[in-house]
Design an enzyme around this catalytic site. Structure first.
Site, PDB file in Angstrom:
ATOM      1  N   GLY A  36       0.829  -1.220   0.000  1.00 37.02           N
ATOM      2  CA  GLY A  36       0.000   0.000   0.000  1.00 37.02           C
ATOM      3  C   GLY A  36       0.855   1.258   0.000  1.00 37.02           C
ATOM      4  N   TYR A 141      -4.311 -18.581  -3.027  1.00 37.26           N
ATOM      5  CA  TYR A 141      -5.011 -17.343  -2.652  1.00 37.26           C
ATOM      6  C   TYR A 141      -6.510 -17.620  -2.459  1.00 37.26           C
ATOM      7  CZ  TYR A 141      -7.365 -12.837  -3.404  1.00 37.26           C
ATOM      8  OH  TYR A 141      -8.194 -11.738  -3.302  1.00 37.26           O
ATOM      9  N   ILE A 200      -2.703  -8.067 -24.796  1.00 35.34           N
ATOM     10  CA  ILE A 200      -3.869  -8.861 -24.388  1.00 35.34           C
ATOM     11  C   ILE A 200      -3.460 -10.329 -24.458  1.00 35.34           C
ATOM     12  CG2 ILE A 200      -6.176  -9.587 -25.118  1.00 35.34           C
ATOM     13  CD1 ILE A 200      -6.641  -6.694 -26.086  1.00 35.34           C
TER      14      ILE A 200
HETATM   15  N1  NAD Z   1      -9.127  -5.828  -6.105  1.00 34.71           N
HETATM   16  C1  NAD Z   1      -9.994  -6.799  -6.359  1.00 34.71           C
HETATM   17  O1  NAD Z   1     -10.491  -6.933  -7.487  1.00 34.71           O
HETATM   18  C2  NAD Z   1     -10.421  -7.753  -5.264  1.00 34.71           C
HETATM   19  C3  NAD Z   1     -11.332  -8.771  -5.579  1.00 34.71           C
HETATM   20  C4  NAD Z   1     -11.727  -9.644  -4.574  1.00 34.71           C
HETATM   21  C5  NAD Z   1     -11.251  -9.495  -3.288  1.00 34.71           C
HETATM   22  N2  NAD Z   1     -10.342  -8.512  -3.002  1.00 34.71           N
HETATM   23  C6  NAD Z   1      -9.837  -8.402  -1.626  1.00 34.71           C
HETATM   24  O2  NAD Z   1     -10.044  -7.076  -1.166  1.00 34.71           O
HETATM   25  C7  NAD Z   1      -8.981  -6.729  -0.269  1.00 34.71           C
HETATM   26  C8  NAD Z   1      -8.326  -5.427  -0.711  1.00 34.71           C
HETATM   27  O3  NAD Z   1      -7.847  -5.567  -2.044  1.00 34.71           O
HETATM   28  P1  NAD Z   1      -7.096  -4.371  -2.783  1.00 34.71           P
HETATM   29  O4  NAD Z   1      -7.307  -4.569  -4.229  1.00 34.71           O
HETATM   30  O5  NAD Z   1      -7.445  -3.084  -2.137  1.00 34.71           O
HETATM   31  O6  NAD Z   1      -5.569  -4.747  -2.442  1.00 34.71           O
HETATM   32  P2  NAD Z   1      -4.288  -3.828  -2.149  1.00 34.71           P
HETATM   33  O7  NAD Z   1      -3.109  -4.693  -2.415  1.00 34.71           O
HETATM   34  O8  NAD Z   1      -4.422  -2.519  -2.872  1.00 34.71           O
HETATM   35  O9  NAD Z   1      -4.398  -3.532  -0.585  1.00 34.71           O
HETATM   36  C9  NAD Z   1      -4.017  -4.469   0.377  1.00 34.71           C
HETATM   37  C10 NAD Z   1      -3.375  -3.719   1.533  1.00 34.71           C
HETATM   38  O10 NAD Z   1      -3.039  -4.674   2.563  1.00 34.71           O
HETATM   39  C11 NAD Z   1      -1.776  -4.314   3.102  1.00 34.71           C
HETATM   40  N3  NAD Z   1      -1.152  -5.522   3.666  1.00 34.71           N
HETATM   41  C12 NAD Z   1      -0.682  -6.599   2.997  1.00 34.71           C
HETATM   42  N4  NAD Z   1      -0.151  -7.486   3.859  1.00 34.71           N
HETATM   43  C13 NAD Z   1      -0.304  -6.961   5.118  1.00 34.71           C
HETATM   44  C14 NAD Z   1       0.043  -7.405   6.423  1.00 34.71           C
HETATM   45  N5  NAD Z   1       0.675  -8.584   6.621  1.00 34.71           N
HETATM   46  N6  NAD Z   1      -0.259  -6.615   7.477  1.00 34.71           N
HETATM   47  C15 NAD Z   1      -0.883  -5.410   7.278  1.00 34.71           C
HETATM   48  N7  NAD Z   1      -1.226  -4.940   6.069  1.00 34.71           N
HETATM   49  C16 NAD Z   1      -0.947  -5.712   4.992  1.00 34.71           C
HETATM   50  C17 NAD Z   1      -0.993  -3.739   1.933  1.00 34.71           C
HETATM   51  O11 NAD Z   1       0.094  -2.904   2.337  1.00 34.71           O
HETATM   52  C18 NAD Z   1      -2.087  -2.980   1.174  1.00 34.71           C
HETATM   53  O12 NAD Z   1      -2.166  -1.632   1.618  1.00 34.71           O
HETATM   54  C19 NAD Z   1      -8.021  -7.922  -0.239  1.00 34.71           C
HETATM   55  O13 NAD Z   1      -8.334  -8.716   0.886  1.00 34.71           O
HETATM   56  C20 NAD Z   1      -8.340  -8.660  -1.511  1.00 34.71           C
HETATM   57  O14 NAD Z   1      -8.054 -10.039  -1.400  1.00 34.71           O
HETATM   58  C21 NAD Z   1      -9.919  -7.632  -3.965  1.00 34.71           C
END
Ligand code: NAD
Length: 308
Positions: A36, A141, A200
């Site tokens: 992040g 995952y 793509i």
């Molecule tokens: N983006 C998508 O399309 C999508 C789809 C389905 C589910 N999700 C879920 O939504 C959530 C957020 O996704 P996103 O796209 O915002 O991801 P992102 O990677 O932008 O954000 C994840 C955040 O978690 C933090 N992080 C990672 N490991 C960590 C740890 N050990 N301790 C503390 N912080 C930690 C990272 O620094 C980051 O800021 C996730 O759980 C992801 O699995 C996302």
């Protein structure tokens, strides 16, 4: 309400924090800044830089005693989960259990969990998939997201800790990072905005269900007041292929660049799409954003932030 949100320097978590703050909630935010960005942190929230898998994270929750834990921190790179399933499980499974242990005796009234429709259903038998579709995660995952849901079900039975697991479709919108194994929207936009040619994979006929981050935020707001316990799909029920996404983005950016086609990715899921009928019933939630407007807004964000 007093709310702890994790993963708040990332794409979805940071947008949720802004909405909770706007609505006057007291928000404590946790992130280890591993992927992040510090610039996504809302200055009106109390920031704790911590790894969710560290015992300190559980103690923090015990000290804050929030009403709600909203969990968005994750290792979310599917390919990385295949290369290093132990690391994926450490963050996504053990890290989450650590937070649940901190929550169970702290008066937490609800856990909101970011799950993934595409990752937990795997290859679908029917389109769109409802919540009772079989779960066959095709990556570590996906296994970790399904495991998170099962731990929630256990904590609810054993400790009366209510939860809602939001099974997102493919989320896109402002602040999505183009690094790692990002969404195709972020990758194409970062290339088009810098005059590079997107590739793509295969014929581009792969379809996904694209849901705008503003709609995902609205689901997280609605989840605060819902009494529903269990998994709920958050998506549009509409499939869009990669070639169509590219065409929309090219137009939004005003770019003359044509995409090239590369080899298909072996094992890539061909189609994925979720049915959000239950969300309409239990959260009064329906997606509001139409795709071309959402992509236009996302392109606008990239135009303003490219090179930052
Ligand atoms: N983006 C998508 O399309 C999508 C789809 C389905 C589910 N999700 C879920 O939504 C959530 C957020 O996704 P996103 O796209 O915002 O991801 P992102 O990677 O932008 O954000 C994840 C955040 O978690 C933090 N992080 C990672 N490991 C960590 C740890 N050990 N301790 C503390 N912080 C930690 C990272 O620094 C980051 O800021 C996730 O759980 C992801 O699995 C996302």
């Amino acid at each position: 309400m007093k709310i702890v949100v994790t993963g708040v320097a990332g794409f979805i978590g940071s947008n949720i924090v802004d909405a909770y703050i706007e609505r006057g909630h007291e928000v404590h935010i946790l992130d280890d800044l591993s992927t992040g960005q510090r610039r996504n942190l809302n200055p009106k929230a109390e920031f704790h830089e911590v790894d969710i898998a560290h015992p300190h994270a559980a103690r923090l929750i015990e000290g804050i005693k929030p009403d709600v834990l909203n969990h968005h921190a994750a290792q979310m790179d599917v390919r990385h989960s295949v290369a290093d399933p132990t690391f994926d499980a450490r963050v996504n499974i053990l890290g989450f259990i650590n937070l649940l242990e901190g929550s169970k005796n702290s008066g937490v009234k609800k856990v909101i969990f970011a799950s993934s429709g595409g990752a937990v259903y795997g290859e679908q038998d029917v389109f769109p998939a409802a919540e009772d579709h079989p779960t066959r995660p095709a990556s570590p995952y996906g296994v970790s997201k399904r495991a998170g849901e099962l731990y929630l079900s256990y904590y609810q039975q054993a400790f009366a800790l209510p939860y809602i697991a939001l099974r997102y479709a493919n989320v896109y919108g402002p602040r999505q990072s183009a690094k790692g194994e990002a969404g195709v929207v972020a990758i194409f936009l970062s290339l088009l905005s810098t005059g590079k040619t997107p590739v793509i994979n295969g014929d581009g006929g792969q379809t996904r269900d694209y849901v705008y981050v503003g709609d995902v935020v609205a689901a997280n707001v609605a989840a605060l007041d819902s009494t529903f316990v269990g998994p709920v799909n958050i998506g549009t029920g509409v499939e869009t292929d990669v070639v169509t996404i590219f065409r929309h983005l090219r137009e939004a950016v005003g770019s003359p660049i044509e995409a090239q086609h590369g080899p298909a990715k072996p094992g890539e899921q061909r189609h994925s799409c979720v049915d959000a009928g239950l969300a309409a019933q239990v959260l009064n939630w329906r997606p509001q954003m139409i795709l071309d407007e959402g992509l236009r807004r996302t392109a606008e964000f990239y135009r303003e932030t490219v090179g930052r």
